[in-house]
Design an enzyme around this catalytic site. Structure first.
Site, short mmCIF file in Angstrom:
data_model
loop_
_atom_site.label_atom_id
_atom_site.label_comp_id
_atom_site.label_asym_id
_atom_site.label_seq_id
_atom_site.Cartn_x
_atom_site.Cartn_y
_atom_site.Cartn_z
CG LEU A 23 59.70 63.30 27.71
CD1 LEU A 23 60.69 62.92 26.61
CD2 LEU A 23 58.97 62.08 28.21
CG ASP A 24 61.10 63.31 35.01
OD1 ASP A 24 60.22 64.20 35.10
OD2 ASP A 24 61.08 62.27 35.69
NE ARG A 25 69.07 69.46 33.27
CZ ARG A 25 69.75 70.39 33.92
NH1 ARG A 25 69.31 70.82 35.10
NH2 ARG A 25 70.86 70.90 33.41
CD GLU A 26 69.73 63.96 33.86
OE1 GLU A 26 70.37 63.17 33.13
OE2 GLU A 26 69.97 65.18 33.91
CB THR A 27 63.21 60.94 30.82
OG1 THR A 27 63.07 60.61 32.20
CG2 THR A 27 62.52 59.87 29.98
#
Length: 355
Positions: free
Chosen positions: A156-160
């Site tokens: 998952l993306d860091r900000e997700t």
């Protein structure tokens, strides 16, 4: 002469000396099979900064069976990995040297003998690298020193925020990764986008390609990785398919700017796929600092939205050991639910379908 490398401690790594300047060839054994190339190298090159590992992969200096490979390439038993000369500092090779990941457990959605699923918070990378010393997987390993095997199944993306799977056995890892690769899983996200999403726009099928934006003016810093929509015949085109369903429409801010809450299901797992597909359709994700509307994002920050509104909501897959269907759900976290009206939250909780 080839060095046999496994999944944990590599003999070749123990023999590495500061200033080593020879090309090495590492042969993957059964314990290393199925790992991503970057994770395989992290364990094989103790003391080499992760940023450098990514740099030699991107430059093509790392080869798998004489061919170029990506960080996400899966290595298999018998693969031969070519490594360029790398320098390992003496201090980095000493036990306990370098920053250690702090032990941390994350909110559990499910756990059994084969796997665990956590509710990843926003702002935490899934693994170290690219300027990040550690992520979820390193912190979990630190919190569970007796665990013999812990590996990320997907990213998952860091900000997700949201559902993240971790395998506890090699067999579980390979079976789950096969499901992701063959598109046998169902991954649905919640995304709040700018504007009124057209109800009849349900399928986004636009090819994507990765590229680097310019680095520092002195030319020493590497560019930032980005993704864009490209024609299907572009040499770097990767097919990407995203399904969209409108859950609710709402407004935010003193000017009551229109927003749409979407249930987004991805059929392919490309980097930044949802963010780029939605932005290219004219409806970027609220709070997205890379592909969004920066002026609107500033207004939304005043309305209470402090980060990108993208949440890995639901995940369907087949249990790798029992063969039973699994359906996991991570509730919308407070930092996102707090910017939605009660009626919108009701729409989310009453939605019984899993895309």
């Amino acid at each position: 002469m080839k060095n046999i490398i496994g999944g944990k401690q590599a003999p070749a790594t123990r023999q590495a000396r500061p200033g080593a300047d020879a090309v090495r060839h590492l042969t993957v054994d059964e314990s290393g099979a199925g790992q991503r190339l970057d994770n395989f190298l992290f364990r094989s090159l103790k003391g080499v900064p992760k940023t450098h590992v990514y740099r030699i992969i991107r430059s093509g200096e790392v080869r798998v069976n004489k061919g170029r490979a990506q960080a996400e390439t899966r290595v298999e038993d018998g693969d031969v990995v070519r490594l360029p000369p790398v320098r390992v500092s003496e201090r980095a090779t000493e036990p306990g040297a370098g920053p250690q990941a702090p032990a941390r457990e994350f909110a559990l959605l499910h756990e059994d003998d084969a796997l665990l699923a956590v509710d990843k918070p926003a702002g935490v990378a899934v693994h170290g690298g690219s300027g990040v010393s550690f992520g979820v997987i390193e912190q979990l390993r630190a919190a569970r020193p007796a665990a013999r095997f812990l590996e990320l199944v997907h990213r998952l993306d860091r900000e997700t925020s949201g559902v993240l799977l971790v395998a506890k056995k090699r067999s579980a890892l390979t079976r789950l990764q096969d499901q992701f690769r063959e598109r046998e899983t169902g991954k649905t996200y919640l995304a709040l986008v700018l504007g009124d999403w057209p109800a009849n726009k349900k399928v986004l099928d636009a090819s994507l390609a990765r590229y680097l934006v310019s680095g520092a003016p002195d030319g020493k810093a590497e560019g930032e990785r980005r993704v864009r929509v490209v024609p299907k015949d572009h040499p770097d085109a990767m097919r990407a398919v995203t399904l969209v369903r409108v859950l609710a429409r709402t407004t935010a801010g003193p000017e009551a700017m229109p927003l749409s809450l979407l249930a987004v299901t991805i059929k392919t797992g490309r980097t930044h796929q949802i963010r780029v597909h939605l932005a290219s359709a004219g409806h970027p994700i609220a709070g997205d600092e890379k592909y969004g509307d920066f002026a609107v994002n500033r207004a939304l920050q005043k309305a209470g939205l402090k980060r990108m509104f993208l949440h890995a909501w639901r995940l369907r897959f087949t249990h790798p050991a029992s063969g039973e269907p699994m359906a996991l759900e991570a509730a919308l976290p407070a930092d996102l639910s707090g910017v939605l009206a009660p009626a919108v939250l009701t729409e989310i909780s009453s939605d019984a379908r899993i895309s």
